[in-house]
Enzyme design. Structure first.
Site, PDB file in Angstrom:
ATOM      1  CG  HIS A 157      -2.199  -0.748   0.968  1.00  0.00           C
ATOM      2  ND1 HIS A 157      -2.296  -2.088   1.222  1.00  0.00           N
ATOM      3  CD2 HIS A 157      -3.404  -0.377   0.457  1.00  0.00           C
ATOM      4  CE1 HIS A 157      -3.513  -2.510   0.899  1.00  0.00           C
ATOM      5  NE2 HIS A 157      -4.204  -1.488   0.433  1.00  0.00           N
ATOM      6  N   GLY A 158       2.004   1.214   0.622  1.00  0.00           N
ATOM      7  CA  GLY A 158       2.811   2.429   0.643  1.00  0.00           C
ATOM      8  C   GLY A 158       4.145   2.210   1.306  1.00  0.00           C
TER       9      GLY A 158
END
Lengths: 469, 401
Positions: free
Chosen positions: A318-319
């Site tokens: 996701h990041g």
């Protein structure tokens, strides 16, 4: 070209008209071209990255198939991961190395001396490419060149999913798709619902949540409202994106897999991941967790470790931030608990309504708590916000949010609960002749009200939360 | 795999219209209903336009929105921010005359029971000061936040022709609950790279002194960067304008949005028993951020050669107000101290407009907006409060009489 922009509506309408006016043989090249126009509208340079990876994956899959030697898949996977690692994780890697270096007295800057632009959707099309190589290596028939270019670039799923796997779309890519009224009606309806969720719901919650996360000293009530609000915002936002993606694809005769199924009605963490971002959950299960668990099948205790590893990977996907990794681990722990200490509690959810409701509330609360990690900008902010909650900083008086924001979030939550509770009733009513007639008669009015609401409440085309991934 | 015959499928789109389900389904009704909605909005717009056209007779042309066709001098932004860029062009050239910018919230331009001859504060002040070579121009908008006042100052400072000699900001206690830059201002900011650079420079330079304000400025810019339609030159903005030309619903969406919000607030107020005088306690983080913006405003003015003057706005002595008394008292004390410490001239005008000069709002006395006479008295009080900064006492002119 954001899905809820007028530009996208124009693009979609033009693509729809042109596509269905062209002869069959010209439709595939047209869709590929349109997809590259769509992707290039953000930054034309990254279209070459997409094209390069597409050509590589197509050729490498054929190479693997022609010489099925063990271990031959890894270089292909590595090539797919390389752009993702460079574009998405260089800064993260550097920042961590630099902080270790600084701890030992080195005078390294905390940030990279140059900026790296993140190509939109890179996390999604990287996973898609890897899935294709693995599927082909394990028996899936490879695509022809044009089919593969289309599979990889088809715009509704390009930026933020659903992560469509080769087997899920092969038939639609290869068959002669014909214009079908039901497909069009369904596609338009899903697009409209997506617009409603994004423009009316998600975008109106966003300022309330953003104001808290931008403030320096939020009180306990602010933090609670922000976490709760973000849980609703991200659901409306991301499921809206999926609705528009699925609807847009359907207009061209493609059936994408669903990505959401009332996730906040889940009765266990495992149930939640069967309902939330379903295509990612399946991807991680099939391409990360299952191979790891299979490799250590003689050591069942390792399963829980792999579960944690797989979920940490989901977080990192996701990041490039520790907050996302910890968010993934949090969900990993919930899944482990679901299989161990809380197994009986969640298993009994189906025993009675009350138990089911309790399991739903517990699951919802645990998932909501996790959103703090997902939305926070740093672990320090997480710690500060948890401190605010634990000490009930400010009592019940907010420091940032206004009463209107709190009311809005509560109103949306109440609406969501009512819809979750009545969805079964509606499904039953919709098939009974008399209510179905009434619903059919009222449908145009309902659509118009929603369209008008979208136009009036839409101030700006705001980005989707998942675009950053 | 099916292999299509050459040319097959061409113009398949028309098969949709040959499908009975299309004509029996909701699509046709939706189109018809949307046409009706657009027609209704067009009628509503015409009625409003007629009312606006009739207004000049009573109000001296104030509500003829287009400044080109107005039959009175343009001395304040009467689009209240909606056509900000257009009205900026009407600011008197400060290279030729001394310029005072008067900024603040809706009190600056709203006139209850508007009568012929009524003027806003900015107009009264301009009447008084113009003969002495000082021009006054009003830049106000509803619920103007302190961040927006900084935006107005930076915008006017950016060009020599709009560079103010004096920048007056009307401080209203309840506006310390407001933050953010409205869309119109953000649009202007986005379309002026030199202003963006200045905005960034200011945020960076004052990051240590005003951390909350600087962080807010940076986040405002970041947020607006993400919003496609804020950029007027973008395809999205042009498309929206194009669709507005053919669809009254799209053209009027912002007004309808405001209307809808007003009704939603009315519903909220009805259910929760909220009145316009219900107490509104400060929201700490917003309050602190706005106080920092006030400091930033004063510093910027001093640094860039524009004298910032502050005044506490009048309020209706006979109306209940929504302030929590202790909080309001503490705020005034803080503001006085702030003014002393920073050397910013401050005047408290809260009692200069008597009860008789205020209007009605929602069936009760309006605590925030006054009649024409209130504007005249406010202007006179300003001229009296800041004689040295605006003009010598003998030159206060009409408004001061």
């Amino acid at each position: 070209m954001i899905f809820t922009s007028y530009t996208y509506v124009l693009f979609l309408a033009a693509a729809f008209l042109i596509h269905w006016m062209l002869p069959h043989r010209a439709r595939k090249p047209f869709l590929i071209a349109a997809s590259y126009v769509f992707y290039g509208s953000w930054d034309w340079r990254f279209a070459f990255l997409l094209l390069g990876l597409s050509v590589f994956n197509w050729a490498y899959a054929r190479y693997v198939l022609a010489r099925p030697v063990p271990g031959r898949l890894w270089p292909g996977i590595l090539v797919n991961l390389t752009p993702l690692l460079i574009f998405k994780y260089t800064g993260f890697f550097y920042a961590n190395v630099a902080s270790v270096g600084r701890a030992f007295g080195a005078e390294w800057s905390a940030e990279l001396p140059f900026a790296i632009l993140l190509p939109l959707g890179i996390s999604f099309f990287t996973f898609q490419g890897i899935a294709y190589l693995i599927d082909v290596a394990t028996g899936e028939e490879p695509f022809g060149f044009a089919d593969f270019l289309l599979y990889k670039a088809l715009w509704p799923q390009l930026i933020a999913g659903p992560i469509v796997r080769p087997g899920e779309i092969r038939a639609d890519i290869q068959r002669i798709r014909t214009l079908d009224y039901d497909d069009c009606a369904y596609g338009m309806q899903r697009i409209l619902f997506g617009f409603v969720k994004k423009v009316i719901l998600a975008d109106s919650i966003a300022p309330v949540v953003d104001s808290v996360f931008a403030s320096h000293t939020p009180n306990a009530l602010d933090v609670g409202v922000a976490i709760f609000g973000f849980g609703l915002q991200i659901y409306f936002d991301f499921s809206a994106y999926s609705d528009i993606a699925i609807g847009s694809a359907r207009l061209f005769g493609f059936r994408f897999p669903e990505n959401f199924n009332w996730p906040y009605a889940a009765r266990s963490p495992q149930d939640f991941w069967n309902r939330w971002h379903m295509t990612l959950s399946r991807w991680i299960r099939d391409y990360v967790f299952t191979p790891l668990a299979f490799a250590s099948r003689h050591k069942p205790k390792w399963t829980n470790v792999w579960l944690l590893v797989a979920m940490a990977a989901v977080g990192l996907w996701h990041g490039a931030q520790w907050t996302f990794v910890v968010w993934g681990i949090w969900h990993g722990l919930l899944l482990v608990a679901n299989q161990t200490v809380l197994k009986r509690f969640f298993e009994r959810a189906s025993a009675s309504r009350m138990r089911g409701l309790l399991a739903m509330i517990v699951t919802f609360s645990l998932v909501m708590a996790g959103w703090l990690l997902f939305r926070a900008e740093s672990l320090a902010q997480v710690a500060d916000y948890l401190r605010a909650l634990a000490t009930m900083r400010g009592g019940i008086r907010p420091s940032t949010v206004r009463v209107n924001g709190i009311l809005l979030i509560l109103l949306y939550f109440a609406g969501l609960v009512v819809m979750q509770m009545t969805r079964g009733t509606f499904a039953v009513l919709a098939v009974r002749p008399a209510p179905a007639r009434v619903l059919r008669a009222l449908r145009p009015l309902g659509y118009v009200l929603l369209i008008v609401a979208v136009i009036v409440l839409d101030q700006e085309a705001k980005q989707f939360v998942y675009f950053q991934f | 795999m099916n292999v299509p015959a050459p040319g097959s499928g061409t113009l398949e789109i028309f098969s949709l219209f040959r499908d009975r389900r299309f004509w029996r389904g909701p699509a046709v009704w939706v189109v018809l209903l949307l046409l009706i909605v657009n027609g209704a909005v067009a009628v509503h717009r015409d009625i409003r336009a007629r009312e606006a056209a009739a207004a000049p007779a009573a109000a001296g042309g104030r509500f003829a929105l287009n400044p080109e066709t107005a039959n009175r001098p343009v001395r304040w932004d009467w689009s209240v921010g909606d056509q900000f860029e257009t009205f900026l062009r009407y600011i008197p050239d400060s290279r030729k005359t001394r310029l005072v910018i008067l900024s603040g919230m809706s009190q600056m331009y709203t006139i209850n029971d508007n009568r012929p001859g009524d003027q806003t504060i900015a107009e009264w002040m301009d009447d008084a000061l113009a003969p002495r070579g000082t021009r006054v121009f009003g830049l106000a908008a509803p619920n103007l936040s302190h961040e927006e006042s900084v935006f107005l100052l930076l915008t006017t400072l950016a060009k020599p022709e709009t560079h103010p000699d004096v920048f007056i900001f009307a401080v209203a206690f309840e506006k310390l609950r407001e933050v953010d830059l409205r869309r119109q201002y953000a649009t202007y900011l986005r379309s002026h790279p030199e202003l963006i650079a200045e905005w960034l420079r200011t945020a960076e330079r004052y990051r240590a002194k005003y951390p909350l304000a600087a962080a807010k400025m940076l986040s405002t810019l970041e947020q607006k960067e993400r919003d496609e339609s804020v950029n007027e030159a973008s395809l999205e903005s042009r498309l929206r304008r194009g669709v507005s030309r053919v669809s009254p619903l799209v053209a009027e969406r912002r007004d309808l949005n405001s209307l809808l919000r007003i009704h939603l607030f009315a519903v909220r107020n009805f259910f929760l028993g909220i009145k316009n005088t219900s107490k509104r306690p400060i929201i700490r983080d917003r309050y602190d951020t706005n106080r920092e913006f006030l400091g930033l405003l004063a510093d910027l003015g001093r640094e860039r050669g524009a004298l910032v003057l502050l005044y506490i706005v009048p309020f209706n002595p006979s109306a209940e107000n929504p302030y929590v008394p202790e909080e309001y008292a503490a705020f005034k004390q803080w503001l006085t101290q702030f003014a002393e410490e920073t050397g910013t001239p401050l005047s408290n005008l809260e009692n200069v407009v008597p009860s008789s000069d205020w209007g009605l709002f929602l069936g009760g006395p309006d605590f925030k907006h006054f009649k024409g006479e209130g504007h005249r008295k406010s202007a006179a009080a300003l001229l009296k409060s800041f004689p040295a900064q605006l003009a010598p006492p003998a030159q206060t002119g009409a408004a001061g009489q």
